[in-house]
Design a protein around this motif. Structure first.
Motif, PDB file in Angstrom:
ATOM      1  N   VAL A 129       0.837  -1.196   0.000  1.00  0.00           N
ATOM      2  CA  VAL A 129       0.000   0.000   0.000  1.00  0.00           C
ATOM      3  C   VAL A 129       0.880   1.258   0.000  1.00  0.00           C
ATOM      4  O   VAL A 129       0.598   2.216  -0.726  1.00  0.00           O
ATOM      5  N   ARG A 130       1.956   1.245   0.775  1.00  0.00           N
ATOM      6  CA  ARG A 130       2.877   2.380   0.836  1.00  0.00           C
ATOM      7  C   ARG A 130       3.390   2.756  -0.563  1.00  0.00           C
ATOM      8  O   ARG A 130       3.400   3.918  -0.949  1.00  0.00           O
ATOM      9  N   ASP A 131       3.785   1.750  -1.344  1.00  0.00           N
ATOM     10  CA  ASP A 131       4.319   1.998  -2.685  1.00  0.00           C
ATOM     11  C   ASP A 131       3.231   2.461  -3.649  1.00  0.00           C
ATOM     12  O   ASP A 131       3.482   3.300  -4.520  1.00  0.00           O
ATOM     13  N   ALA A 132       2.037   1.909  -3.518  1.00  0.00           N
ATOM     14  CA  ALA A 132       0.929   2.332  -4.376  1.00  0.00           C
ATOM     15  C   ALA A 132       0.587   3.802  -4.112  1.00  0.00           C
ATOM     16  O   ALA A 132       0.337   4.564  -5.058  1.00  0.00           O
ATOM     17  N   LEU A 133       0.580   4.192  -2.849  1.00  0.00           N
ATOM     18  CA  LEU A 133       0.332   5.597  -2.514  1.00  0.00           C
ATOM     19  C   LEU A 133       1.450   6.482  -3.054  1.00  0.00           C
ATOM     20  O   LEU A 133       1.194   7.549  -3.634  1.00  0.00           O
ATOM     21  N   TRP A 134       2.687   6.043  -2.873  1.00  0.00           N
ATOM     22  CA  TRP A 134       3.840   6.807  -3.372  1.00  0.00           C
ATOM     23  C   TRP A 134       3.717   7.013  -4.885  1.00  0.00           C
ATOM     24  O   TRP A 134       3.872   8.127  -5.389  1.00  0.00           O
ATOM     25  N   ASP A 135       3.426   5.932  -5.605  1.00  0.00           N
ATOM     26  CA  ASP A 135       3.292   6.024  -7.061  1.00  0.00           C
ATOM     27  C   ASP A 135       2.175   6.989  -7.457  1.00  0.00           C
ATOM     28  O   ASP A 135       2.332   7.780  -8.399  1.00  0.00           O
ATOM     29  N   HIS A 136       1.059   6.931  -6.743  1.00  0.00           N
ATOM     30  CA  HIS A 136      -0.061   7.831  -7.022  1.00  0.00           C
ATOM     31  C   HIS A 136       0.364   9.286  -6.851  1.00  0.00           C
ATOM     32  O   HIS A 136       0.109  10.123  -7.728  1.00  0.00           O
ATOM     33  N   TYR A 137       0.995   9.585  -5.730  1.00  0.00           N
ATOM     34  CA  TYR A 137       1.414  10.963  -5.481  1.00  0.00           C
ATOM     35  C   TYR A 137       2.511  11.409  -6.448  1.00  0.00           C
ATOM     36  O   TYR A 137       2.527  12.562  -6.880  1.00  0.00           O
ATOM     37  N   MET A 138       3.428  10.517  -6.807  1.00  0.00           N
ATOM     38  CA  MET A 138       4.479  10.884  -7.764  1.00  0.00           C
ATOM     39  C   MET A 138       3.855  11.309  -9.092  1.00  0.00           C
ATOM     40  O   MET A 138       4.268  12.311  -9.686  1.00  0.00           O
ATOM     41  N   GLU A 139       2.887  10.562  -9.566  1.00  0.00           N
ATOM     42  CA  GLU A 139       2.217  10.917 -10.822  1.00  0.00           C
ATOM     43  C   GLU A 139       1.460  12.238 -10.677  1.00  0.00           C
ATOM     44  O   GLU A 139       1.524  13.089 -11.558  1.00  0.00           O
ATOM     45  N   ALA A 140       0.752  12.401  -9.572  1.00  0.00           N
ATOM     46  CA  ALA A 140      -0.034  13.621  -9.348  1.00  0.00           C
ATOM     47  C   ALA A 140       0.851  14.859  -9.188  1.00  0.00           C
ATOM     48  O   ALA A 140       0.432  15.967  -9.528  1.00  0.00           O
ATOM     49  N   ASP A 141       2.062  14.671  -8.684  1.00  0.00           N
ATOM     50  CA  ASP A 141       2.965  15.794  -8.415  1.00  0.00           C
ATOM     51  C   ASP A 141       4.003  16.000  -9.516  1.00  0.00           C
ATOM     52  O   ASP A 141       5.023  16.663  -9.299  1.00  0.00           O
ATOM     53  N   GLY A 142       3.771  15.430 -10.679  1.00  0.00           N
ATOM     54  CA  GLY A 142       4.713  15.609 -11.774  1.00  0.00           C
ATOM     55  C   GLY A 142       6.084  15.018 -11.488  1.00  0.00           C
ATOM     56  O   GLY A 142       7.099  15.570 -11.891  1.00  0.00           O
ATOM     57  N   ARG A 143       6.095  13.911 -10.743  1.00  0.00           N
ATOM     58  CA  ARG A 143       7.329  13.185 -10.394  1.00  0.00           C
ATOM     59  C   ARG A 143       8.269  14.018  -9.519  1.00  0.00           C
ATOM     60  O   ARG A 143       9.481  13.859  -9.556  1.00  0.00           O
ATOM     61  N   ASP A 144       7.698  14.882  -8.707  1.00  0.00           N
ATOM     62  CA  ASP A 144       8.475  15.712  -7.774  1.00  0.00           C
ATOM     63  C   ASP A 144       8.604  14.968  -6.443  1.00  0.00           C
ATOM     64  O   ASP A 144       7.657  14.881  -5.658  1.00  0.00           O
ATOM     65  N   THR A 145       9.785  14.442  -6.186  1.00  0.00           N
ATOM     66  CA  THR A 145      10.017  13.618  -5.000  1.00  0.00           C
ATOM     67  C   THR A 145       9.760  14.383  -3.707  1.00  0.00           C
ATOM     68  O   THR A 145       9.189  13.827  -2.764  1.00  0.00           O
ATOM     69  N   MET A 146      10.160  15.626  -3.650  1.00  0.00           N
ATOM     70  CA  MET A 146       9.989  16.399  -2.413  1.00  0.00           C
ATOM     71  C   MET A 146       8.505  16.616  -2.094  1.00  0.00           C
ATOM     72  O   MET A 146       8.087  16.503  -0.944  1.00  0.00           O
ATOM     73  N   LYS A 147       7.702  16.921  -3.095  1.00  0.00           N
ATOM     74  CA  LYS A 147       6.259  17.094  -2.875  1.00  0.00           C
ATOM     75  C   LYS A 147       5.630  15.771  -2.437  1.00  0.00           C
ATOM     76  O   LYS A 147       4.789  15.735  -1.541  1.00  0.00           O
ATOM     77  N   THR A 148       6.044  14.698  -3.108  1.00  0.00           N
ATOM     78  CA  THR A 148       5.496  13.381  -2.777  1.00  0.00           C
ATOM     79  C   THR A 148       5.876  12.978  -1.360  1.00  0.00           C
ATOM     80  O   THR A 148       5.039  12.490  -0.597  1.00  0.00           O
ATOM     81  N   GLU A 149       7.113  13.204  -0.996  1.00  0.00           N
ATOM     82  CA  GLU A 149       7.552  12.876   0.364  1.00  0.00           C
ATOM     83  C   GLU A 149       6.741  13.648   1.400  1.00  0.00           C
ATOM     84  O   GLU A 149       6.326  13.090   2.417  1.00  0.00           O
ATOM     85  N   ALA A 150       6.481  14.915   1.135  1.00  0.00           N
ATOM     86  CA  ALA A 150       5.688  15.731   2.070  1.00  0.00           C
ATOM     87  C   ALA A 150       4.266  15.179   2.207  1.00  0.00           C
ATOM     88  O   ALA A 150       3.690  15.204   3.305  1.00  0.00           O
ATOM     89  N   LYS A 151       3.706  14.678   1.120  1.00  0.00           N
ATOM     90  CA  LYS A 151       2.350  14.119   1.180  1.00  0.00           C
ATOM     91  C   LYS A 151       2.321  12.756   1.861  1.00  0.00           C
ATOM     92  O   LYS A 151       1.312  12.380   2.453  1.00  0.00           O
ATOM     93  N   MET A 152       3.410  12.011   1.771  1.00  0.00           N
ATOM     94  CA  MET A 152       3.463  10.685   2.386  1.00  0.00           C
ATOM     95  C   MET A 152       3.753  10.746   3.885  1.00  0.00           C
ATOM     96  O   MET A 152       3.344   9.852   4.628  1.00  0.00           O
ATOM     97  N   HIS A 153       4.440  11.764   4.320  1.00  0.00           N
ATOM     98  CA  HIS A 153       4.857  11.846   5.729  1.00  0.00           C
ATOM     99  C   HIS A 153       3.693  11.694   6.714  1.00  0.00           C
ATOM    100  O   HIS A 153       3.822  10.974   7.709  1.00  0.00           O
ATOM    101  N   PRO A 154       2.537  12.336   6.495  1.00  0.00           N
ATOM    102  CA  PRO A 154       1.433  12.179   7.454  1.00  0.00           C
ATOM    103  C   PRO A 154       0.955  10.738   7.634  1.00  0.00           C
ATOM    104  O   PRO A 154       0.401  10.394   8.685  1.00  0.00           O
ATOM    105  N   TYR A 155       1.182   9.888   6.649  1.00  0.00           N
ATOM    106  CA  TYR A 155       0.739   8.497   6.767  1.00  0.00           C
ATOM    107  C   TYR A 155       1.445   7.768   7.912  1.00  0.00           C
ATOM    108  O   TYR A 155       0.907   6.810   8.457  1.00  0.00           O
ATOM    109  N   LEU A 156       2.614   8.227   8.274  1.00  0.00           N
ATOM    110  CA  LEU A 156       3.350   7.582   9.363  1.00  0.00           C
ATOM    111  C   LEU A 156       2.672   7.795  10.718  1.00  0.00           C
ATOM    112  O   LEU A 156       2.898   7.025  11.644  1.00  0.00           O
ATOM    113  N   ASP A 157       1.853   8.819  10.823  1.00  0.00           N
ATOM    114  CA  ASP A 157       1.154   9.095  12.080  1.00  0.00           C
ATOM    115  C   ASP A 157      -0.319   8.690  12.047  1.00  0.00           C
ATOM    116  O   ASP A 157      -1.024   8.844  13.040  1.00  0.00           O
TER     117      ASP A 157
END
Length: 79
Positions: free
Chosen positions: A35-63
């Protein structure tokens, strides 16, 4: 007996580390992507493959709780 920090992390991240086909009945039968990778892939596509934006969107999932992760994943990934 109190849970150790490792046990708490393990439980909290259970949904994130579960394959899509094991967590969601709507996922493709052979989709073993965590699930973590599927979410990452979704955000990467939505953010134009911008790793920093994707990382910021994924961080809340840890909490998030497992239920919150599952609900967000379903909302974003279910076709």
């Amino acid at each position: 007996m109190a849970e150790t920090a490792e046990e708490k992390v393990e439980e909290r991240e259970r949904v994130l580390d579960t394959p899509m086909d094991k967590e969601f009945d709507w996922a493709k039968k052979d989709d073993t992507t965590p699930v973590r990778d599927a979410l990452w892939d979704h955000y990467m596509e939505a953010d134009g493959r911008d790793t920093m934006k994707t990382e910021a969107k994924m961080h809340p999932y840890l909490d998030m709780s497992n239920d919150e992760v599952a609900a967000n994943a379903e909302k974003l990934l279910k076709n």
